[in-house]
Design a protein around this motif. Structure first.
Motif, PDB file in Angstrom:
ATOM      1  N   TYR A  14       0.836  -1.191   0.000  1.00 51.61           N
ATOM      2  CA  TYR A  14       0.000   0.000   0.000  1.00 51.61           C
ATOM      3  C   TYR A  14       0.876   1.249   0.000  1.00 51.61           C
ATOM      4  N   PHE A  15       0.501   2.240  -0.791  1.00 52.18           N
ATOM      5  CA  PHE A  15       1.075   3.581  -0.636  1.00 52.18           C
ATOM      6  C   PHE A  15      -0.035   4.429  -0.047  1.00 52.18           C
ATOM      7  N   GLY A  16       0.052   4.688   1.241  1.00 51.85           N
ATOM      8  CA  GLY A  16      -1.068   5.368   1.888  1.00 51.85           C
ATOM      9  C   GLY A  16      -2.289   4.465   1.806  1.00 51.85           C
ATOM     10  N   LYS A  17      -3.354   4.968   1.217  1.00 50.27           N
ATOM     11  CA  LYS A  17      -4.553   4.143   1.097  1.00 50.27           C
ATOM     12  C   LYS A  17      -4.550   3.367  -0.207  1.00 50.27           C
ATOM     13  N   PHE A  18      -3.692   3.835  -1.129  1.00 54.79           N
ATOM     14  CA  PHE A  18      -3.684   3.235  -2.453  1.00 54.79           C
ATOM     15  C   PHE A  18      -3.008   1.868  -2.435  1.00 54.79           C
ATOM     16  N   CYS A  19      -3.702   0.884  -2.975  1.00 54.24           N
ATOM     17  CA  CYS A  19      -3.160  -0.465  -2.992  1.00 54.24           C
ATOM     18  C   CYS A  19      -2.420  -0.683  -4.305  1.00 54.24           C
ATOM     19  N   ALA A  20      -1.098  -0.695  -4.242  1.00 54.17           N
ATOM     20  CA  ALA A  20      -0.311  -0.828  -5.461  1.00 54.17           C
ATOM     21  C   ALA A  20      -0.182  -2.284  -5.868  1.00 54.17           C
ATOM     22  N   LEU A  21      -0.126  -3.166  -4.890  1.00 54.26           N
ATOM     23  CA  LEU A  21      -0.017  -4.591  -5.191  1.00 54.26           C
ATOM     24  C   LEU A  21      -0.970  -5.349  -4.274  1.00 54.26           C
ATOM     25  N   GLY A  38       2.901  -5.436 -18.032  1.00 50.44           N
ATOM     26  CA  GLY A  38       1.774  -4.741 -17.420  1.00 50.44           C
ATOM     27  C   GLY A  38       1.735  -3.307 -17.891  1.00 50.44           C
ATOM     28  N   GLU A  39       0.535  -2.695 -17.761  1.00 53.26           N
ATOM     29  CA  GLU A  39       0.394  -1.298 -18.180  1.00 53.26           C
ATOM     30  C   GLU A  39       1.243  -0.387 -17.299  1.00 53.26           C
ATOM     31  N   ASN A  40       1.295   0.893 -17.681  1.00 46.92           N
ATOM     32  CA  ASN A  40       1.940   1.883 -16.825  1.00 46.92           C
ATOM     33  C   ASN A  40       1.219   1.912 -15.488  1.00 46.92           C
ATOM     34  N   GLY A  41       1.993   1.881 -14.438  1.00 41.77           N
ATOM     35  CA  GLY A  41       1.389   1.977 -13.118  1.00 41.77           C
ATOM     36  C   GLY A  41       0.767   0.697 -12.630  1.00 41.77           C
ATOM     37  N   ALA A  42       1.027  -0.418 -13.309  1.00 42.39           N
ATOM     38  CA  ALA A  42       0.428  -1.684 -12.894  1.00 42.39           C
ATOM     39  C   ALA A  42       1.046  -2.185 -11.596  1.00 42.39           C
ATOM     40  N   GLY A  43       2.269  -1.770 -11.320  1.00 50.47           N
ATOM     41  CA  GLY A  43       2.914  -2.203 -10.076  1.00 50.47           C
ATOM     42  C   GLY A  43       4.161  -3.034 -10.301  1.00 50.47           C
ATOM     43  N   LYS A  44       4.657  -3.047 -11.534  1.00 47.68           N
ATOM     44  CA  LYS A  44       5.823  -3.867 -11.845  1.00 47.68           C
ATOM     45  C   LYS A  44       7.059  -3.394 -11.095  1.00 47.68           C
ATOM     46  N   SER A  45       7.313  -2.076 -11.208  1.00 50.15           N
ATOM     47  CA  SER A  45       8.504  -1.543 -10.541  1.00 50.15           C
ATOM     48  C   SER A  45       8.388  -1.720  -9.036  1.00 50.15           C
ATOM     49  N   THR A  46       7.183  -1.565  -8.533  1.00 51.50           N
ATOM     50  CA  THR A  46       6.985  -1.704  -7.102  1.00 51.50           C
ATOM     51  C   THR A  46       7.325  -3.128  -6.654  1.00 51.50           C
ATOM     52  N   LEU A  47       6.862  -4.088  -7.401  1.00 45.81           N
ATOM     53  CA  LEU A  47       7.139  -5.479  -7.054  1.00 45.81           C
ATOM     54  C   LEU A  47       8.642  -5.739  -7.017  1.00 45.81           C
ATOM     55  N   LEU A  54      13.929  -2.122  -1.487  1.00 46.59           N
ATOM     56  CA  LEU A  54      13.717  -0.670  -1.455  1.00 46.59           C
ATOM     57  C   LEU A  54      12.380  -0.325  -0.785  1.00 46.59           C
ATOM     58  N   TYR A  55      11.397  -1.171  -0.942  1.00 45.73           N
ATOM     59  CA  TYR A  55      10.118  -1.000  -0.245  1.00 45.73           C
ATOM     60  C   TYR A  55       9.889  -2.217   0.637  1.00 45.73           C
ATOM     61  N   LYS A  56       9.122  -2.006   1.693  1.00 49.05           N
ATOM     62  CA  LYS A  56       8.740  -3.138   2.538  1.00 49.05           C
ATOM     63  C   LYS A  56       7.276  -3.457   2.271  1.00 49.05           C
ATOM     64  N   HIS A  86      17.858  -0.248 -12.488  1.00 51.20           N
ATOM     65  CA  HIS A  86      16.619   0.504 -12.295  1.00 51.20           C
ATOM     66  C   HIS A  86      16.146   1.163 -13.574  1.00 51.20           C
ATOM     67  N   GLN A  87      14.840   1.413 -13.596  1.00 54.07           N
ATOM     68  CA  GLN A  87      14.202   2.054 -14.739  1.00 54.07           C
ATOM     69  C   GLN A  87      14.902   3.367 -15.061  1.00 54.07           C
ATOM     70  N   HIS A  88      15.138   4.167 -14.024  1.00 50.60           N
ATOM     71  CA  HIS A  88      15.942   5.372 -14.182  1.00 50.60           C
ATOM     72  C   HIS A  88      17.298   5.039 -13.603  1.00 50.60           C
ATOM     73  N   ASP A 167      14.685  -3.346 -15.042  1.00 51.12           N
ATOM     74  CA  ASP A 167      13.411  -2.627 -15.118  1.00 51.12           C
ATOM     75  C   ASP A 167      13.406  -1.739 -16.349  1.00 51.12           C
ATOM     76  N   GLU A 168      12.594  -2.083 -17.329  1.00 52.87           N
ATOM     77  CA  GLU A 168      12.520  -1.365 -18.601  1.00 52.87           C
ATOM     78  C   GLU A 168      13.896  -0.999 -19.140  1.00 52.87           C
ATOM     79  N   PRO A 169      14.730  -2.005 -19.373  1.00 52.58           N
ATOM     80  CA  PRO A 169      16.103  -1.688 -19.794  1.00 52.58           C
ATOM     81  C   PRO A 169      16.148  -1.175 -21.221  1.00 52.58           C
ATOM     82  N   THR A 199       9.422  -5.082 -19.480  1.00 47.71           N
ATOM     83  CA  THR A 199       9.430  -4.310 -20.722  1.00 47.71           C
ATOM     84  C   THR A 199       8.023  -4.198 -21.273  1.00 47.71           C
ATOM     85  N   HIS A 200       7.787  -3.123 -21.994  1.00 44.37           N
ATOM     86  CA  HIS A 200       6.498  -2.943 -22.649  1.00 44.37           C
ATOM     87  C   HIS A 200       6.531  -3.473 -24.070  1.00 44.37           C
ATOM     88  N   LYS A 201       7.723  -3.902 -24.523  1.00 42.77           N
ATOM     89  CA  LYS A 201       7.853  -4.275 -25.930  1.00 42.77           C
ATOM     90  C   LYS A 201       7.691  -5.783 -26.088  1.00 42.77           C
TER      91      LYS A 201
HETATM   92  N1  LIG Z   1       6.447   5.965  -3.810  1.00 43.56           N
HETATM   93  C1  LIG Z   1       5.179   5.882  -4.174  1.00 43.56           C
HETATM   94  N2  LIG Z   1       4.250   6.522  -3.463  1.00 43.56           N
HETATM   95  C2  LIG Z   1       2.965   6.443  -3.775  1.00 43.56           C
HETATM   96  N3  LIG Z   1       2.498   5.746  -4.798  1.00 43.56           N
HETATM   97  C3  LIG Z   1       3.378   5.057  -5.553  1.00 43.56           C
HETATM   98  C4  LIG Z   1       4.758   5.110  -5.290  1.00 43.56           C
HETATM   99  N4  LIG Z   1       5.394   4.366  -6.176  1.00 43.56           N
HETATM  100  C5  LIG Z   1       4.449   3.872  -6.972  1.00 43.56           C
HETATM  101  N5  LIG Z   1       3.233   4.275  -6.596  1.00 43.56           N
HETATM  102  C6  LIG Z   1       1.953   3.879  -7.157  1.00 43.56           C
HETATM  103  O1  LIG Z   1       2.003   2.500  -7.351  1.00 43.56           O
HETATM  104  C7  LIG Z   1       1.515   2.137  -8.623  1.00 43.56           C
HETATM  105  C8  LIG Z   1       2.463   1.179  -9.247  1.00 43.56           C
HETATM  106  O2  LIG Z   1       3.626   1.879  -9.616  1.00 43.56           O
HETATM  107  P1  LIG Z   1       4.837   1.200 -10.369  1.00 43.56           P
HETATM  108  O3  LIG Z   1       5.893   2.217 -10.446  1.00 43.56           O
HETATM  109  O4  LIG Z   1       5.159  -0.089  -9.724  1.00 43.56           O
HETATM  110  O5  LIG Z   1       4.233   0.950 -11.791  1.00 43.56           O
HETATM  111  P2  LIG Z   1       4.904   0.240 -13.041  1.00 43.56           P
HETATM  112  O6  LIG Z   1       4.116  -0.961 -13.293  1.00 43.56           O
HETATM  113  O7  LIG Z   1       6.320   0.077 -12.836  1.00 43.56           O
HETATM  114  O8  LIG Z   1       4.621   1.276 -14.185  1.00 43.56           O
HETATM  115  P3  LIG Z   1       5.539   1.739 -15.395  1.00 43.56           P
HETATM  116  O9  LIG Z   1       5.275   0.819 -16.480  1.00 43.56           O
HETATM  117  O10 LIG Z   1       5.049   3.085 -15.698  1.00 43.56           O
HETATM  118  O11 LIG Z   1       6.912   1.750 -14.910  1.00 43.56           O
HETATM  119  C9  LIG Z   1       1.300   3.404  -9.393  1.00 43.56           C
HETATM  120  O12 LIG Z   1      -0.030   3.536  -9.736  1.00 43.56           O
HETATM  121  C10 LIG Z   1       1.679   4.523  -8.470  1.00 43.56           C
HETATM  122  O13 LIG Z   1       0.597   5.427  -8.354  1.00 43.56           O
END
Ligand SMILES: Nc1ncnc2c1ncn2[C@@H]1O[C@H](COP(=O)(O)OP(=O)(O)OP(=O)(O)O)[C@@H](O)[C@H]1O
Ligand SMILES: Nc1ncnc2c1ncn2[C@@H]1O[C@H](COP(=O)(O)OP(=O)(O)OP(=O)(O)O)[C@@H](O)[C@H]1O
Ligand SMILES: [Mg+2]
Ligand SMILES: [Mg+2]
Lengths: 506, 303, 352, 303
Positions: A14-21, A38-47, A54-56, A86-88, A167-169, A199-201
């Motif tokens: 969770y990021f705050g109330k938002f459930c990322a995974l 996965g789409e942008n923001g699907a949660g790949k980087s977070t996983l 980097l995240y718990k 990393h992506q960046h 991550d998106e190399p 990767t998105h490709k």
């Molecule tokens: N540090 C953060 N604080 C709050 N919300 C975050 C944070 N990092 C990511 N998120 C949220 O978590 C969701 C997943 O983000 P993530 O970066 O994992 O996406 P992604 O799948 O890697 O997307 P992309 O393809 O654009 O890289 C996003 O919708 C974003 O809003």
């Protein structure tokens, strides 16, 4: 080959109330390339960030090589043999390649003094072993993006990583560099490493990966064997609906020439010619695609047209009006709108709200300001209409800072804004970089629609697929000039274009 | 000839505290924490140095304690800017108000309400103090500079070696340039920054003490008066490198020595004008040669 | 006009002041001013600054001991505090409000204009002669003490070269410079030799490094005694004397504590005596408003520092006594007219 | 009650110059140019204001000219930091040396070598100056603040309106946030920045004049002494917004009024301690409530 290198079970984040995974599992067999889609923001980087410490996660377990692991910070991950690119990029720009690689795991004598000779030797050995050629003495800021990526990979190998996360190399690489990277990945697998790649490709996934895990909006959708599915099937799994990977468009109906460049010469800050007498013409109702390897003058071409840099010779004409060496404002007013390559640097002011970003170019219009006082009601209504028309998500985001939108939605806003300007020429530079398939589809569709309304469109892209998919006319840029102009029909092949892009004659 | 020696003497005298404080500025900024509070840390160092040396009769003990006092103030800055991620400029500014205020307070509390300390009898020795009577000969008298300048030069070299040759130095630089990257490699960004800010306080503290224990031998509220800001300018001017800052400090000291040597009754240049010379010289050199700034990328950014 | 009034009062006041100082022992406290109250607004240094403010407050305390007059003070931390303090004191029913230091002059004048019924005093300025009717201006003849310092320096120098280091040039510091120079020239004439005087202004009252550097340069060029009038920057001058084992002359207060073996003497400004004197007279019913009270050697407003245990190792006792008796008398009696600016100095030299 | 009024009076008196200078800081930093030189610009403003008002007997003319003098110094800063892309911190620092140096020089040249100007007879009127004798009544006397405070409040509102409601304000902010983006969108980054830095100098200049023409009525070298730095702190403290900086300045002025009202002979708290109160208060509020800084993204970056 069936033992499991990485197993993540029931991950919640969770990021705050938002459930990322939400209850995501990932199983990666050792010695394989495993892709995550996965789409942008699907949660790949977070996983992946969770796997790297980097995240718990709020919930979930991680097993590395069958053993339950506690990963609280990157040091723990490094000790378990995990490395992440990393992506960046995470590089210190003004340090050398060697310094970047050894940072945090320095080779020193007993007084803490760095032994550069031994460090350099170790890096040379590594880079030879995996064909990751780098210049150990070069500074990061002086080397190409492709080389920087090799440094990132070397960083993980140097720490003895067996499990590599990429991550998106490929988002920032040229087609050539992508091929090289896939080569390198295969070599690493042969050496017994395990690779997780985001990767998105789809093409890259097909070329390299054995398995693919698909994530949508923080939820696990499927884990598939890549060879069992076509690109289209993969894409629709990811987006959740059927997508067109290739744009449907009618044949172009080009009219008169509206934009032309004659003998354009641009020098860089050292005085070297980057454009050496470039010519091109674009007609109303056509998409002109510029194909080429990065660094052959694309950047200079765009900056010269938009008057961000100076042309030392030549003419740039729109509607028979010369615009070279005037101001960006004049260019805008002459009917040219630009979707810039780096939206964070050029197109948006990240901390401004969506509505302010939507009028950045047009706040001078009487519609939005009277006697230099801004009319916020009009601005708000305008932004709302753009959000609705271009399906910018989330809805009602006009007051949120644009920083909070995903890359795809940011890009949508830019396109909406530039299209609204109703330009005669729309320039789109790498408009789909880093976007997911759904977003790409939208961007391409919009470009074609604008063409059909009779606009001229200049598309600059490093992705050959995109050029071949979208453009009506293709110009190949090489070493500062357009070396070949041709109609985009069945006769055009990737091989032919690649030949000209590499400077081949005829 | 004599004038040249004198000019060297004055240059070195002026530069010593500047160099020490500038080194402090460098290590802090290199780790990504802007330290505008050098002035305040120098002041508290000047006070504590004088107080301890006065009571113990041991100038070196005073010198070290001055460093520790600088550390203590720097610790506040570190807490505010690293732990609480407060704005570093404002936190540094606060140090510049707290440092002198606290110094004055302690001074008054210890010495019956006066705002200057008693004179320290045992000040930091000069480099030729082992000689019979160095003041007899005009040569040795002018070469007989404070040992603090020697310390400053040694520490400049040490800082250079530290930053560019050691493991910890590499980590400091990477933390200042790209803390995220450093963190992904398992470097503890906060620890490195705490270390650097504390070291910065120590250096500024001994820089302050080198005013109150070497240049003169009392603490008074005006003993620092702007030196911390000049040291800060030297950091930037010297492009955040020890050797560059050393050069900047020496240039500044040299300009001051020119002011002294050119001024006097027969001077044609008005003295108000002369006294602006160091600053004007500095800004001219800056505009002409330095050009764009090249500070650490993440300087000022909380992590 | 003001000048002569102040002058005519001079004899009586100096007696009062001296009397007051000895009163403690003699126990003849006849006066009772317990209905009289006076307050001071200090300069930025605060009332323990070892200088004007402290000296003035000491005068206050003596006044309180001797007469029972009520005293109080306000300490300033910055320039804008002055006005605030004067405003606040207005409501406190004080008979006489003092501003200590010329920096407070404009605030005193403003406050005086706003409150015509309130009496004010200002120390260390003559307000350019424009003294409002409800203000007492107290000024000091700094040049007279500086003259004595110059006289002593000229007699002690072995190199026949002495120096003067000033802070920021201006009218007040000029008094010190030209008084000192005149003293040196006067003694040189007496001794029948030429004594050179080096002058340097360091353009700061706080930069002690500059003070030290300038002194080093002067000593290098052969001067062996330097008189400074440069505030805190003078600590650097005295430090240089200490390091090179030369001599320096302190200013405003006895600075020998900074370097007992190297501070030849100091010129002191006794603001406390002046405050005491003027308050005492006001309490006794004299109207001093609108006047400039000038305190020189005559009224013990300025003087050389009292000798300490080192003084006579640094100069012969006879010299000190000659300066503080014979020369001082000649100045008080007007036989020597000490110059306080360049013009007067040139005239002085030409008439030597 | 009377004390409350007095405290309000003192608070406003202290805040007026701070507010004006802080507004200057805001407009400059909002356009991406750090302006540490406020202190120097205030000083030259204080001098020029006093000089012109003294000669012409017109305080308002002095006030305007003070602004122009601030502009002139700001122009130097603009040239160095916009045209020559010099480091903005160091260029600002240089202003802080040049401003006071030049002021002193001019003052001496004009007034026969003294470092304070003659008293200005016609100072800026107070708001109740149309009344017969506002000082008679303790109420009106305490409410009778300088008109500069009114000006400061009006300008705060104007600045807020300008930044958030006008076209030009939008441009200023976008230039400070992302100059590259602004340039691609057709905004002339350099022009906007020049305008803002000059405006900043003007505001700092009148801030300085409000010290020498309203709070007191002479110029002296210590008339500013740190106000520029406090204004700078208020800018950051107020998160670069006019309303925030206004609050910060008022808070600071209030703390000062406490110092004045609590201090004195019978006070139990030592005055040195009291005088640190405003700064301590500031840093506490900072750490507790402000948290991470949110300055303009491109602040300090040449373009
Ligand atoms: N540090 C953060 N604080 C709050 N919300 C975050 C944070 N990092 C990511 N998120 C949220 O978590 C969701 C997943 O983000 P993530 O970066 O994992 O996406 P992604 O799948 O890697 O997307 P992309 O393809 O654009 O890289 C996003 O919708 C974003 O809003
Ligand atoms: N630290 C953060 N705080 C809040 N939201 C964040 C943070 N980091 C990322 N996000 C959000 O995560 C989402 C995904 O961001 P991410 O940077 O992974 O890729 P992106 O923005 O989709 O674009 P691109 O693929 O071009 O990088 C966005 O909504 C972004 O705003
Ligand atoms: Mg992304
Ligand atoms: Mg991602």
């Amino acid at each position: 080959m069936s033992d499991i290198a990485v197993e993540m079970k029931g991950i919640h984040k969770y990021f705050g109330k938002f459930c990322a995974l939400q209850n995501v599992d990932l199983t990666v067999e050792s010695g394989t390339i495993h892709s995550i889609l996965g789409e942008n923001g699907a949660g790949k980087s977070t996983l992946m960030s969770i796997l790297y410490g980097l995240y718990k996660p709020e919930k979930g377990e991680i097993f590395i090589n069958g053993k339950k692991a506690k990963i609280e910070n990157p040091s723990d991950a490094i000790k378990l043999g995990i490395g992440m690119v990393h992506q960046h990029f995470m590089l210190v720009e003004n340090l050398t390649v060697t310094e970047n690689i050894i940072l945090g795991a320095e080779i020193t004598n007993k007084f803490g003094i760095i032994d550069m000779k031994r460090a350099t030797k170790a890096i040379k050995e590594l880079s030879e072993k995996y064909g990751l050629y780098v210049d150990p003495y070069a500074k990061i800021e002086d080397i190409s993006v492709g080389m920087q990526q090799r440094v990132e990979i070397l960083k993980t190998l140097y720490r003895g990583a067996d499990i590599l996360i990429l991550d998106e190399p490929t988002a920032v690489l040229t087609p050539q560099e992508i091929l090289e990277l896939i080569d390198i990945m295969k070599r690493l697998i042969n050496d017994g490493k395990t690779i997780i790649i985001i990767t998105h490709k789809l093409k890259e996934i097909k070329q390299s990966a054995k398995y693919c895990t698909v994530i949508r909006r923080g939820k696990l959708i499927d884990r598939v064997v890549v060879d069992d599915l076509s690109e289209e099937e993969l894409a629709s799994k990811m987006v959740g609906r059927k997508v067109n990977l290739h744009i449907d468009k009618t044949k172009a109906d080009p009219k008169d020439v509206i934009f032309s460049i004659e003998n354009l010469v641009v020098k860089d800050f050292r005085g070297l010619e980057k454009l050496k007498g470039l010519n091109l013409e674009i007609k109303r109702g056509e998409i002109y695609g510029v194909a080429g390897v990065d660094g052959n003058g694309q950047k200079e071409l765009i900056e010269a047209i938009t008057c961000l840099s100076k042309a030392s010779k030549g003419k740039i004409k729109i509607n028979n009006k010369e615009i070279q060496n005037t101001t960006p404002k004049n260019v805008l007013e002459s009917g040219i709108s630009t979707i810039h390559e780096d939206r964070h640097k050029r197109g948006l002011i990240l901390d401004f709200s969506v509505e302010l970003n939507s009028i950045l170019e047009s706040f001078n219009k009487p519609q939005f300001s009277k006697k230099s006082i801004l009319n916020f009601e009009a601005i708000n209504n305008f932004a709302k209409s753009l959000i609705e028309k271009f399906d910018i998500r989330p809805d009602n985001c006009e007051k949120t800072p644009i920083r909070a939108l995903s890359g795809g939605n940011q890009q949508k806003l830019i396109i909406a804004r530039e299209v609204f300007n109703d330009p005669d020429l729309l320039i789109a530079v790498q408009p789909t970089r880093g976007l997911d398939i759904g977003a790409i589809e939208f961007v391409h569709k919009t470009l074609v629609e604008e063409r059909d309304k009779g606009k001229a469109i200049l598309l600059v892209s490093l992705e050959l697929d995109e050029i071949m998919d979208v453009s009506d006319t293709i110009g190949v840029i090489y070493d500062g000039t357009i070396v070949k102009t041709l109609q985009n029909d069945e006769n055009v092949t990737e091989e032919k274009l690649g030949f000209w892009m590499a400077g081949g004659e005829n | 000839m004599n004038n040249i020696l004198l000019s060297i003497n004055i240059t070195l005298m002026y530069s010593a505290p500047l160099i020490l404080a500038a080194l402090g500025g460098i290590i802090s900024e290199r780790s990504g924490v802007v330290n505008i509070g050098l002035e305040g840390m120098m002041t508290i160092g000047a006070l504590v140095g004088a107080v301890i040396a006065y009571y113990t009769q041991n100038p070196w003990l005073g010198f070290i304690c001055a460093g520790l006092a600088g550390c203590a103030l720097a610790f506040l800055h570190a807490i505010a800017s690293i732990k609480f991620k407060a704005d570093q400029t404002i936190s540094g500014l606060a140090m510049n108000f707290i440092g002198p205020g606290l110094s004055l307070f302690i001074c008054k509390a210890l010495f019956g309400g006066t705002n200057t300390s008693p004179t320290v009898t045992n000040k930091i020795p000069k480099i030729l103090s082992w000689m019979q009577n160095p003041n007899k000969n005009i040569w040795t008298s002018n070469l007989n500079v404070d040992s603090t300048i020697l310390i400053a030069l040694l520490l400049t070299f040490a800082m250079w070696y530290f930053l560019y040759k050691t493991k910890l130095g590499l980590r400091v630089i990477s933390v200042g340039e790209n803390p995220k990257a450093a963190a992904t490699l398992g470097i503890n960004v906060h620890k490195v920054r705490y270390f650097c800010v504390l070291a910065s306080g120590f250096l500024a503290g001994i820089g302050g003490a080198s005013c109150s224990l070497a240049i003169i031998s009392v603490f008074s509220p005006t003993v620092i008066s702007g030196k911390g800001f000049i040291a800060l300018a030297a950091v930037i001017f010297g492009k955040w490198t020890p050797q560059g800052a050393l050069g900047a400090c020496l240039l500044f000291g040299f300009a001051q020595s020119l002011v002294v040597l050119l001024g006097g009754n027969e001077s044609i240049i008005p003295s108000q004008f002369l006294s602006m010379l160091p600053y004007i010289l500095t800004i001219i050199v800056l505009v002409l040669f330095v050009g764009k700034s090249v500070g650490p990328k993440a300087s000022g950014e909380p992590f | 006009g003001n000048n002569s009034t102040a002058q005519s009062n001079s004899n009586t006041t100096s007696q009062v002041s001296e009397q007051a100082q000895t009163n403690n022992q003699t126990e003849n406290k006849k006066v009772d001013f317990s209905n009289f109250s006076t307050a001071m607004v200090s300069d930025i240094g605060g009332i323990n600054d070892k200088s004007f403010n402290q000296n003035s407050y000491d005068g206050f305390k003596r006044l309180n001991q001797d007469t029972g007059a009520k005293i109080s003070y306000k300490e300033s931390q910055q320039l804008s505090d002055y006005k605030v303090h004067f405003d606040a004191l207005r409501d406190e029913n004080v008979n006489l409000i003092w501003g200590i230091g010329y920096l407070l002059s404009s605030d005193v004048v403003n406050a005086a204009a706003m409150n015509p019924d309130q009496l004010y005093g200002i120390i260390d300025t003559d307000l350019d002669g424009k003294v409002p009717n409800n203000v007492i201006a107290v000024d000091f003849e700094d040049q007279e003490a500086a003259f004595l310092a110059g006289y002593i320096a000229a007699n002690v120098t072995k190199t026949d070269k002495v120096g003067f280091i000033g802070g920021i040039p201006g009218r007040v510091i000029s008094r010190f410079e030209y008084g000192y120079k005149a003293g040196v020239d006067y003694a040189a004439r007496e001794l029948n030799k030429k004594i050179g005087i080096e002058t340097k202004y360091i353009n700061s009252f706080v930069d002690d490094s500059m003070g030290k550097a300038s002194a080093l340069a002067m000593y290098n060029q052969g001067a062996d005694i330097i008189y400074h009038a440069s505030g805190n920057a003078g600590q650097g001058v005295i430090e240089a004397a200490k390091e090179l084992n030369k001599l320096a002359i302190g200013v405003d207060m006895d600075q020998s504590y900074l370097a007992p073996k190297n501070v030849l003497t100091s010129t002191v400004k006794r603001t406390g005596d002046a405050v005491y004197d003027a308050s005492y007279k006001t309490a006794s019913g004299e109207h001093l408003g609108g006047q400039v009270l000038r305190y020189g050697l005559a009224k013990h407003g300025v003087s050389l520092a009292d000798p300490n245990e080192n003084t006579f190792n640094l100069m012969p006792k006879e010299l000190y006594e000659k300066a503080t008796k014979d020369i001082e008398e000649m100045i008080v009696s007007g036989k020597i007219k000490v110059p306080k600016d360049e013009k007067a100095y040139e005239k002085f030299v030409s008439e030597l």
